[in-house]
Design a protein around this motif. Structure first.
Motif, PDB file in Angstrom:
ATOM      1  N   ASP A 196       2.414   8.920   2.035  1.00 14.02           N
ATOM      2  CA  ASP A 196       1.575   7.745   2.255  1.00 14.02           C
ATOM      3  C   ASP A 196       0.128   8.171   2.106  1.00 14.02           C
ATOM      4  O   ASP A 196      -0.250   9.301   2.452  1.00 14.02           O
ATOM      5  CB  ASP A 196       1.793   7.176   3.656  1.00 14.02           C
ATOM      6  CG  ASP A 196       3.168   6.544   3.803  1.00 14.02           C
ATOM      7  OD1 ASP A 196       3.701   6.046   2.800  1.00 14.02           O
ATOM      8  OD2 ASP A 196       3.695   6.547   4.930  1.00 14.02           O
ATOM      9  N   PHE A 197      -0.696   7.286   1.587  1.00 12.85           N
ATOM     10  CA  PHE A 197      -2.098   7.615   1.353  1.00 12.85           C
ATOM     11  C   PHE A 197      -2.910   6.347   1.564  1.00 12.85           C
ATOM     12  O   PHE A 197      -2.534   5.281   1.066  1.00 12.85           O
ATOM     13  CB  PHE A 197      -2.278   8.129  -0.083  1.00 12.85           C
ATOM     14  CG  PHE A 197      -3.609   8.739  -0.360  1.00 12.85           C
ATOM     15  CD1 PHE A 197      -3.934   9.986   0.146  1.00 12.85           C
ATOM     16  CD2 PHE A 197      -4.549   8.086  -1.136  1.00 12.85           C
ATOM     17  CE1 PHE A 197      -5.153  10.562  -0.124  1.00 12.85           C
ATOM     18  CE2 PHE A 197      -5.779   8.652  -1.404  1.00 12.85           C
ATOM     19  CZ  PHE A 197      -6.088   9.901  -0.896  1.00 12.85           C
ATOM     20  N   SER A 198      -3.986   6.455   2.313  1.00 14.78           N
ATOM     21  CA  SER A 198      -4.793   5.259   2.533  1.00 14.78           C
ATOM     22  C   SER A 198      -6.279   5.599   2.516  1.00 14.78           C
ATOM     23  O   SER A 198      -6.673   6.700   2.898  1.00 14.78           O
ATOM     24  CB  SER A 198      -4.418   4.587   3.857  1.00 14.78           C
ATOM     25  OG  SER A 198      -4.725   5.436   4.942  1.00 14.78           O
ATOM     26  N   PHE A 199      -7.038   4.666   2.022  1.00 16.22           N
ATOM     27  CA  PHE A 199      -8.493   4.732   2.057  1.00 16.22           C
ATOM     28  C   PHE A 199      -9.006   3.310   1.933  1.00 16.22           C
ATOM     29  O   PHE A 199      -8.248   2.392   1.616  1.00 16.22           O
ATOM     30  CB  PHE A 199      -9.068   5.655   0.977  1.00 16.22           C
ATOM     31  CG  PHE A 199      -8.758   5.252  -0.440  1.00 16.22           C
ATOM     32  CD1 PHE A 199      -9.648   4.488  -1.182  1.00 16.22           C
ATOM     33  CD2 PHE A 199      -7.586   5.666  -1.056  1.00 16.22           C
ATOM     34  CE1 PHE A 199      -9.373   4.132  -2.489  1.00 16.22           C
ATOM     35  CE2 PHE A 199      -7.297   5.318  -2.363  1.00 16.22           C
ATOM     36  CZ  PHE A 199      -8.202   4.544  -3.082  1.00 16.22           C
ATOM     37  N   THR A 200     -10.271   3.128   2.230  1.00 20.51           N
ATOM     38  CA  THR A 200     -10.843   1.785   2.180  1.00 20.51           C
ATOM     39  C   THR A 200     -11.845   1.689   1.048  1.00 20.51           C
ATOM     40  O   THR A 200     -12.479   2.672   0.671  1.00 20.51           O
ATOM     41  CB  THR A 200     -11.547   1.424   3.502  1.00 20.51           C
ATOM     42  OG1 THR A 200     -12.595   2.366   3.740  1.00 20.51           O
ATOM     43  CG2 THR A 200     -10.571   1.443   4.663  1.00 20.51           C
ATOM     44  N   VAL A 201     -11.961   0.502   0.503  1.00 18.34           N
ATOM     45  CA  VAL A 201     -12.947   0.181  -0.521  1.00 18.34           C
ATOM     46  C   VAL A 201     -13.668  -1.071  -0.043  1.00 18.34           C
ATOM     47  O   VAL A 201     -13.006  -2.030   0.371  1.00 18.34           O
ATOM     48  CB  VAL A 201     -12.273  -0.063  -1.888  1.00 18.34           C
ATOM     49  CG1 VAL A 201     -13.265  -0.610  -2.912  1.00 18.34           C
ATOM     50  CG2 VAL A 201     -11.629   1.212  -2.403  1.00 18.34           C
ATOM     51  N   PRO A 202     -15.008  -1.081  -0.059  1.00 15.80           N
ATOM     52  CA  PRO A 202     -15.733  -2.267   0.394  1.00 15.80           C
ATOM     53  C   PRO A 202     -15.306  -3.528  -0.369  1.00 15.80           C
ATOM     54  O   PRO A 202     -15.108  -3.490  -1.578  1.00 15.80           O
ATOM     55  CB  PRO A 202     -17.199  -1.930   0.093  1.00 15.80           C
ATOM     56  CG  PRO A 202     -17.243  -0.437   0.082  1.00 15.80           C
ATOM     57  CD  PRO A 202     -15.910  -0.004  -0.468  1.00 15.80           C
ATOM     58  N   ASP A 203     -15.146  -4.602   0.356  1.00 14.62           N
ATOM     59  CA  ASP A 203     -14.829  -5.916  -0.217  1.00 14.62           C
ATOM     60  C   ASP A 203     -13.512  -5.926  -0.989  1.00 14.62           C
ATOM     61  O   ASP A 203     -13.386  -6.620  -2.001  1.00 14.62           O
ATOM     62  CB  ASP A 203     -15.972  -6.406  -1.126  1.00 14.62           C
ATOM     63  CG  ASP A 203     -17.301  -6.454  -0.401  1.00 14.62           C
ATOM     64  OD1 ASP A 203     -17.315  -6.892   0.767  1.00 14.62           O
ATOM     65  OD2 ASP A 203     -18.313  -6.056  -0.985  1.00 14.62           O
ATOM     66  N   ALA A 204     -12.527  -5.143  -0.519  1.00 18.03           N
ATOM     67  CA  ALA A 204     -11.251  -5.066  -1.236  1.00 18.03           C
ATOM     68  C   ALA A 204     -10.119  -4.648  -0.302  1.00 18.03           C
ATOM     69  O   ALA A 204     -10.340  -4.021   0.732  1.00 18.03           O
ATOM     70  CB  ALA A 204     -11.355  -4.076  -2.388  1.00 18.03           C
TER      71      ALA A 204
END
Length: 188
Positions: free
Chosen positions: A118-126
Motif C-alpha cells: 500500500d502506498f499513499s501520499f497527498t496532492v493539493p486539490d486532488a
C-alpha cells in the motif's frame, strides 16, 4: 611488482589530493564516473514550470530533475538521478483505463516477480489512489490523481532507489494545465 604498488599508491594519493583541493567528494567522483553529467546538485531549489502538450503542467526542481519531455504524444516524462539512483516519472492524461492501478499492477506482476505494498501520499486539490511494487533492484509506483477540477492524471514512476520523497514532491506540484493550485512551489 613492488614499483607498481608504489606507483598505484602515489596515483591514488594524487587523486585524493586533487579531489580535496577541488571540493569534490568521493561520492561526486563515483556519480560522475557512473552517472553522466547529473552528478552535482545544489541545496537551494531552482524551480521551473513546464507545460506538456498533453495538458499536464509540472513545477520541478532543476537540481533534481532534468527538463521534462514528451515521451509520447500523450505522455510527459520527467527523469532524474544517475545510474546509481535513477528515477523516471511518466504522466499521462487519457480515458483508456477502466482501472489504472489494477491493470498496471497486473501487467507488472505477469512480467516480473513483485511484492505489492500500500502506498499513499497527498496532492493539493486532488484525491490520490496509489500502489507501490518492489521489483528487486527497483521500485515502481502507480498513482491515479483525480483533481477537483474533474481531470485525472495517471502517474507511473520507476526508481532505482528507495527514496520516494522526490517523486512525492514532484507529484505535489503537477496539475492539469489551467488548473494551477495555489500551493505550488514558487517558480523563480
Amino acid at each position: 611488482m613492488e614499483k607498481t604498488k608504489h606507483a598505484l599508491a602515489a596515483l591514488l594519493a594524487a587523486v585524493a589530493l586533487m579531489l580535496s583541493l577541488t571540493g569534490c567528494s568521493f561520492n561526486d567522483l563515483m556519480l560522475y564516473l557512473y552517472g553522466g553529467d547529473d552528478f552535482t546538485t545544489s541545496d537551494t531549489p531552482d524551480y521551473a514550470s513546464w507545460d506538456g502538450d498533453n495538458g499536464v503542467t509540472v513545477v520541478y526542481d532543476k537540481n533534481k530533475w532534468q527538463q521534462p519531455t514528451m515521451a509520447q504524444d500523450d505522455t510527459l516524462s520527467v527523469t532524474g538521478g544517475n545510474r546509481l539512483g535513477y528515477t523516471v516519472v511518466l504522466l499521462q492524461v487519457t480515458d483508456q483505463y477502466t482501472d489504472f492501478l489494477a491493470q498496471s499492477g497486473q501487467e507488472l506482476e505477469e512480467t516480473t516477480g513483485t511484492v505489492k505494498y500500500d502506498f499513499s501520499f497527498t496532492v493539493p486539490d486532488a484525491a490520490v489512489q496509489a500502489v507501490r511494487y518492489d521489483c528487486g533492484s527497483y521500485q515502481t509506483i502507480f498513482a491515479q490523481v483525480d483533481y477537483d477540477c474533474g481531470q485525472t492524471i495517471y502517474m507511473t514512476a520507476a526508481a532505482k532507489t528507495s527514496d520516494y520523497q522526490p517523486i512525492i514532491d514532484l507529484m505535489q506540484n503537477v496539475w492539469p494545465t489551467g488548473a494551477t493550485p495555489e500551493t505550488a512551489a514558487q517558480v523563480s
